[in-house]
Design an enzyme around this catalytic site. Structure first.
Site, short mmCIF file in Angstrom:
data_model
loop_
_atom_site.label_atom_id
_atom_site.label_comp_id
_atom_site.label_asym_id
_atom_site.label_seq_id
_atom_site.Cartn_x
_atom_site.Cartn_y
_atom_site.Cartn_z
N SER A 33 -49.69 50.86 31.32
CA SER A 33 -50.42 49.04 32.40
C SER A 33 -48.63 49.59 33.41
O SER A 33 -48.70 50.25 34.22
CB SER A 33 -50.19 48.27 31.52
OG SER A 33 -50.67 47.75 32.30
N ASP A 79 -57.02 48.42 28.97
CA ASP A 79 -55.26 48.73 29.23
C ASP A 79 -54.70 49.73 27.17
O ASP A 79 -55.93 49.51 26.69
CB ASP A 79 -54.71 47.21 28.58
CG ASP A 79 -53.14 47.09 28.94
OD1 ASP A 79 -52.60 48.20 28.23
OD2 ASP A 79 -53.00 46.63 29.94
#
Length: 351
Positions: free
Chosen positions: A43, A195
């Site tokens: 991320s 994610d």
């Protein structure tokens, strides 16, 4: 000149809290005694990693520092037009959370009810445009000064997928940062990704497999422990998310601890079973005082404050632990995971 000490870096994700990692990287790049061999990021950690590699390829250490600064400045400029803004009272009181922001509260509720594909059918993502504009992935993939690993979660299998040079792209980075309640899954090669924090925040095993370096430094921006129990619905959801995003890191650290104990118990040859030297750059108090909603706050005053805190973390860590690099771990896994079973040496009598 004394040879530089080589380190691998594992960078957690955490929205605008990734500016803490920016500060850490800024300080480490400033230290000529160190050489960064490889980076695993998820991320915001993945964004920091590719920006560093791009800047390093173009302009060395100073180029990497300038690229990171330019990126976070651009993130802050972009956030000026966001509907997610602090209230006047929060600004007056110096509270950087968005817990009372009407825009944040409305958006938080809406994302719980409407799928991202319906909420944003055109797939508008200013952050993606910013990353594509700021990062030359041709340079990232050509960079031989640092290896980069980016983690995303395969939606169908739930397992971590590690993207690396020369396959890194804006899509792989945005897959690593794709929160499923905000954006549709990112499709790469016929697979859908969310994610990377769900499966590796950050993934450590690519660094454990890196035989060129044995010092692994984890830069942790998410709190493992919160002394205050959550007492409202939002705090409960936020704590559940923190636990979820930390669980993969905890499992990998436990695996490394078990490997080290097996090496010790069985006198295994280190050429075959390499014991990593682990280190941690973190300040529990600093991250515990940050609210989860502040991860969406990218105001320059807040981002630059986090940068300064991250630099202070790295400065303190270097002062205390630099000499240990290449010699021993400074992160005691046995103190953290004292409930892990200890292997018994074969042939020893059981007690």
């Amino acid at each position: 000149m004394t040879a530089r000490k080589r380190i691998d870096l594992a960078l957690q994700g955490g929205g605008s809290h990734g500016a803490l990692t920016w500060g850490v990287l800024d300080r480490l790049l400033e230290d000529d005694r160190l050489e960064i061999d490889a980076i695993s990021g998820t991320s915001a950690g993945a964004m920091n990693a590719v920006i560093l590699a791009d800047g390093l390829y173009k302009g060395g250490r100073d180029g990497a520092r300038e690229a990171l600064s330019a990126f976070w400045r651009s993130v802050s400029e972009m956030a000026r037009f966001s509907p997610l803004q602090r209230t006047f009272w929060d600004r007056l009181m110096g509270d950087h959370s968005l817990d009372h922001s009407p825009g944040y509260l409305f958006f938080e509720g809406l994302t719980r009810l409407v799928a991202p594909a319906h909420l944003n059918p055109l797939g508008i993502n200013p952050l993606r445009d910013l990353v594509a504009r700021q990062v030359d992935f041709g340079c990232v993939n050509a960079c031989d000064k640092v290896k980069v690993f980016v983690t995303a979660t395969n939606v169908r299998t739930g397992r971590a997928t590690i993207f690396r040079q020369p396959e890194l792209s804006v899509d792989t980075v945005m897959a690593s940062a794709c929160l499923p309640y905000l954006y549709p899954a990112v499709e790469i090669g016929g697979e859908a990704y969310w994610d990377g924090g769900y499966s590796g925040n950050p993934a450590l095993y690519p660094l454990v497999d890196d035989r060129g370096c044995s010092d692994l430094v984890v830069v942790q921006v998410n709190p493992l422990v919160r002394r205050k129990l959550p007492d409202c619905a939002r705090e409960i959801v936020n704590r559940i998310n923190e636990i979820t995003f930390n669980s993969s890191l905890i499992k990998e650290l436990r695996s490394i601890q078990l490997l080290q104990r097996l090496i010790e118990a069985e006198d295994l040859e280190l050429e075959r079973f390499r014991a990593m030297r682990l280190h941690l750059i973190h300040a529990e108090h600093d991250v515990e005082e940050l609210s989860a909603s502040s991860k969406m706050n990218a105001e320059w005053a807040f981002v630059s404050r986090l940068h300064d805190q991250g630099r202070a973390w790295a400065d303190r860590w270097l002062a205390e632990h630099f000499e240990a690099l290449g010699q021993r771990s400074t992160f005691d896994l046995d103190a953290v995971f004292d409930d892990t079973f200890r292997p018994v040496r074969l042939g020893d009598d059981a007690e």
